[in-house]
Design a protein around this motif. Structure first.
Motif, PDB file in Angstrom:
ATOM      1  N   GLU A  36       1.833  23.167  -2.331  1.00 27.83           N
ATOM      2  CA  GLU A  36       1.926  21.728  -1.930  1.00 27.83           C
ATOM      3  C   GLU A  36       2.331  20.697  -2.801  1.00 27.83           C
ATOM      4  OE1 GLU A  36      -1.301  23.313  -4.099  1.00 27.83           O
ATOM      5  OE2 GLU A  36      -0.973  24.116  -2.209  1.00 27.83           O
ATOM      6  N   TYR A  37       2.673  19.752  -2.101  1.00 26.44           N
ATOM      7  CA  TYR A  37       3.347  18.589  -2.828  1.00 26.44           C
ATOM      8  C   TYR A  37       3.075  17.052  -1.911  1.00 26.44           C
ATOM      9  CZ  TYR A  37       7.880  19.280  -0.312  1.00 26.44           C
ATOM     10  OH  TYR A  37       8.747  19.419   0.517  1.00 26.44           O
ATOM     11  N   ASP A  38       3.190  15.921  -2.768  1.00 27.44           N
ATOM     12  CA  ASP A  38       2.874  14.799  -2.195  1.00 27.44           C
ATOM     13  C   ASP A  38       4.207  13.961  -1.846  1.00 27.44           C
ATOM     14  OD1 ASP A  38       0.216  14.953  -1.578  1.00 27.44           O
ATOM     15  OD2 ASP A  38      -0.275  13.948  -3.605  1.00 27.44           O
ATOM     16  N   MET A  61       0.808  -1.264  -0.022  1.00 22.25           N
ATOM     17  CA  MET A  61       0.152  -0.083  -0.170  1.00 22.25           C
ATOM     18  C   MET A  61       0.811   1.155   0.112  1.00 22.25           C
ATOM     19  SD  MET A  61      -2.917   0.927   2.867  1.00 22.25           S
ATOM     20  CE  MET A  61      -2.032   2.313   3.752  1.00 22.25           C
ATOM     21  N   THR A  62       0.610   2.309  -0.835  1.00 17.41           N
ATOM     22  CA  THR A  62       1.342   3.487  -0.985  1.00 17.41           C
ATOM     23  C   THR A  62       1.069   4.372   0.460  1.00 17.41           C
ATOM     24  OG1 THR A  62       1.198   3.279  -3.203  1.00 17.41           O
ATOM     25  CG2 THR A  62       1.968   5.473  -2.341  1.00 17.41           C
ATOM     26  N   GLU A  63       2.101   4.877   1.027  1.00 19.57           N
ATOM     27  CA  GLU A  63       1.933   5.752   1.964  1.00 19.57           C
ATOM     28  C   GLU A  63       2.332   7.064   1.436  1.00 19.57           C
ATOM     29  OE1 GLU A  63       1.871   5.654   5.362  1.00 19.57           O
ATOM     30  OE2 GLU A  63       2.318   3.657   5.871  1.00 19.57           O
ATOM     31  N   ARG A  64       1.345   8.062   1.956  1.00 21.48           N
ATOM     32  CA  ARG A  64       1.359   9.598   1.304  1.00 21.48           C
ATOM     33  C   ARG A  64       1.403  10.434   2.439  1.00 21.48           C
ATOM     34  NH1 ARG A  64      -3.072  12.881   0.654  1.00 21.48           N
ATOM     35  NH2 ARG A  64      -2.791  14.647  -1.009  1.00 21.48           N
ATOM     36  N   VAL A  65       2.396  11.115   2.229  1.00 21.41           N
ATOM     37  CA  VAL A  65       2.562  12.167   3.364  1.00 21.41           C
ATOM     38  C   VAL A  65       2.353  13.527   2.326  1.00 21.41           C
ATOM     39  CG1 VAL A  65       4.275  13.304   4.852  1.00 21.41           C
ATOM     40  CG2 VAL A  65       4.252  11.045   4.551  1.00 21.41           C
ATOM     41  N   HIS A  66       1.520  14.486   2.783  1.00 26.28           N
ATOM     42  CA  HIS A  66       1.229  15.718   1.885  1.00 26.28           C
ATOM     43  C   HIS A  66       1.834  16.711   2.855  1.00 26.28           C
ATOM     44  CE1 HIS A  66      -0.780  18.117  -0.625  1.00 26.28           C
ATOM     45  NE2 HIS A  66      -1.486  18.820   0.414  1.00 26.28           N
ATOM     46  N   VAL A  67       2.311  17.680   1.850  1.00 23.43           N
ATOM     47  CA  VAL A  67       3.115  18.878   2.665  1.00 23.43           C
ATOM     48  C   VAL A  67       2.347  20.047   1.878  1.00 23.43           C
ATOM     49  CG1 VAL A  67       5.363  20.084   2.730  1.00 23.43           C
ATOM     50  CG2 VAL A  67       5.271  17.814   2.323  1.00 23.43           C
TER      51      VAL A  67
END
Length: 370
Positions: A13-15, A1-7
Motif C-alpha cells: 500500500e502507498y499514499d 490542505m494536503t489531499e491524500r489518496v490511499h492505494v
C-alpha cells in the motif's frame, strides 16, 4: 490542505499526496515511511533547472543523503541505453536493497526510473515525484513502468508499485502551456471512461483548472482516485485496467509512427487524438451516438488539444503503417486487436476481436477526411 489518496494494495500500500510545497517536505514524508534510507534522484535537464535543488534541500532537511543523475529530456530517453545508465548509477552509489530511487520528472522519467528500481538488486523501493500534470494524474500511479522499443511504445517493462507519490501542485506553474494541455488529456480520460459527472464538471471548470484555481487540485485528486480504484480491481491489466487505455491504442500508434518526436507529438496529444478517434470509431460501429464524438472533440479543442491525425505537423503515416504499430500493441492477444470503445460519455468498454480490416478502413477514411 494536503489531499491524500490511499492505494491499499495488500502488502504494497502507498499514499498519493497532493499539495503545494511538497518538495520541501519530501524528506520528511519519505523518512516517515522508509526510515533513514539513502537515495538516488533521477531527473531530466529541464526539470533539474527548476526543481532539483528544492528536492535535494528537502531530503537533506530530513537527514536523507542523496546523489542525483540528470538525463536528457524527451521520450527517446525511455530506452535501454538510459535504463542501463540509471541502474549503473544506483549500483555505483552503493545503494542497498532498502534504499530508494526517486523519480523527479514527468512520465518519461517516472517510467524509466520505476523500471530501473524494479530490476536493480531484484527490486528496490522507488518514490514518484511527478512534475507534469500528465504524470501526476496518470503515469505516477499504478506501478506500470517501462521503456520503448523500435517496435512500439512501452513494450519492455515491469509492474513495480511506488512506495509514495508526491504530487506538488506548485511545480505545475513551470510547465509550458503545451505540456499542461497534454496532461489535461489524461484528466479528461477518467471522465470518459466511467465518470460522466466528472466529465461534465470538467466542462464547467476547465478554465479554473488551467488558471491554477482550486479546481486544479480537485481535478488531480479525482483523477488519482479514479485510477487507484481501477488498479485495485486489476493491478496487472488482465481485465478492467485495460479501460485506462482509452485513446492509447490509436495514440501510441501515432507516437510510434512519428518516431516519438516530441516537436511533432507528445503523449497527451496522441491520447487526445486517440480519444476523439475512439469515439468516432464507436459511432461508426453503431456503438455510440455521433453526438458524443462531437461533444468530446469540442471539449478537447476548447482545451487547445489536437483531435485529428491531420493536426500533427509534418508528413503523416498511412493507414497500413498505423495498423502495423497497433498490431504491436500490448493489448493484442492471439494476433487479434482489442480497442477501448464507448457506448457514450462515461460508458467505455473493452472491445475484443475488432476486425483489422474495419480498423484500417476507418483509419484510411480519417486520413482522407478534411
Amino acid at each position: 490542505m494536503t489531499e491524500r489518496v490511499h492505494v491499499p494494495l495488500e502488502g504494497r500500500e502507498y499514499d498519493i499526496l497532493i499539495d503545494n510545497g511538497l518538495l520541501a517536505r519530501a524528506g520528511e514524508e519519505i523518512a516517515s515511511r522508509l526510515g533513514q534510507v539513502r537515495a538516488a534522484v533521477v531527473t531530466d535537464e529541464n526539470v533539474a533547472t527548476h526543481h532539483l535543488p528544492a528536492l535535494l534541500d528537502g531530503l537533506r532537511a530530513a537527514g536523507i543523503e542523496a546523489a542525483s543523475l540528470t538525463l536528457p529530456a524527451g521520450e527517446k530517453t525511455k530506452s535501454f541505453t538510459y535504463l542501463q545508465e540509471v541502474v549503473d548509477f544506483a549500483l555505483a552509489q552503493r545503494l542497498e536493497r532498502r534504499d530508494a530511487l526517486i523519480a523527479l520528472g514527468g512520465g518519461v522519467i517516472g517510467d524509466l526510473v520505476g523500471f530501473a528500481a524494479g530490476i536493480a538488486r531484484r527490486g528496490m523501493p522507488f518514490i514518484q515525484v511527478p512534475t507534469s500534470l500528465l504524470a501526476q494524474v496518470d503515469s505516477s500511479v499504478g506501478g506500470k513502468t517501462g521503456i520503448n522499443s523500435a517496435f512500439g511504445k512501452n513494450l519492455v517493462g515491469v509492474f513495480h508499485q511506488p512506495r509514495l507519490v508526491l504530487a506538488d501542485t506548485g511545480v505545475l506553474d513551470t510547465l509550458s502551456p503545451r505540456e499542461f494541455r497534454a496532461g489535461y488529456a489524461e484528466v479528461v480520460k477518467y471522465g470518459l471512461i466511467d465518470r460522466p459527472d466528472f466529465f461534465r464538471w470538467l466542462e464547467e471548470n476547465r478554465e479554473d483548472i488551467f488558471a491554477g484555481g482550486s479546481a486544479r487540485a480537485e481535478a488531480i485528486a479525482q483523477s488519482c482516485r479514479a485510477k487507484a480504484e481501477v488498479v485495485l480491481r486489476d493491478e496487472f491489466e488482465r481485465g478492467d485496467r485495460a479501460l485506462l487505455n482509452l485513446g492509447h491504442t490509436f495514440g501510441h500508434a501515432l507516437e510510434g509512427a512519428t518516431a516519438y518526436d516530441s516537436t511533432r507529438l507528445v503523449h497527451g496529444e496522441g491520447v487526445a487524438i486517440g480519444m476523439a478517434l475512439a469515439h468516432r470509431f464507436s459511432a461508426r460501429l453503431n456503438q455510440a451516438s455521433p453526438d458524443d464524438a462531437v461533444r468530446v472533440e469540442a471539449h478537447l479543442k476548447a482545451a487547445g488539444l489536437p483531435t485529428r491525425i491531420q493536426d500533427i505537423p509534418g508528413p503523416l503515416p498511412d493507414a497500413e503503417t498505423l495498423m502495423n504499430f497497433m498490431l504491436q500493441d500490448k493489448k493484442v492477444e492471439g494476433g487479434k486487436l482489442t480497442f477501448i470503445l464507448t457506448h457514450g460519455i462515461g460508458q467505455s468498454f473493452i472491445a475484443r476481436d475488432v476486425p483489422a480490416s474495419e480498423a484500417q478502413g476507418f483509419l484510411r477514411d480519417m486520413l482522407e477526411a478534411r
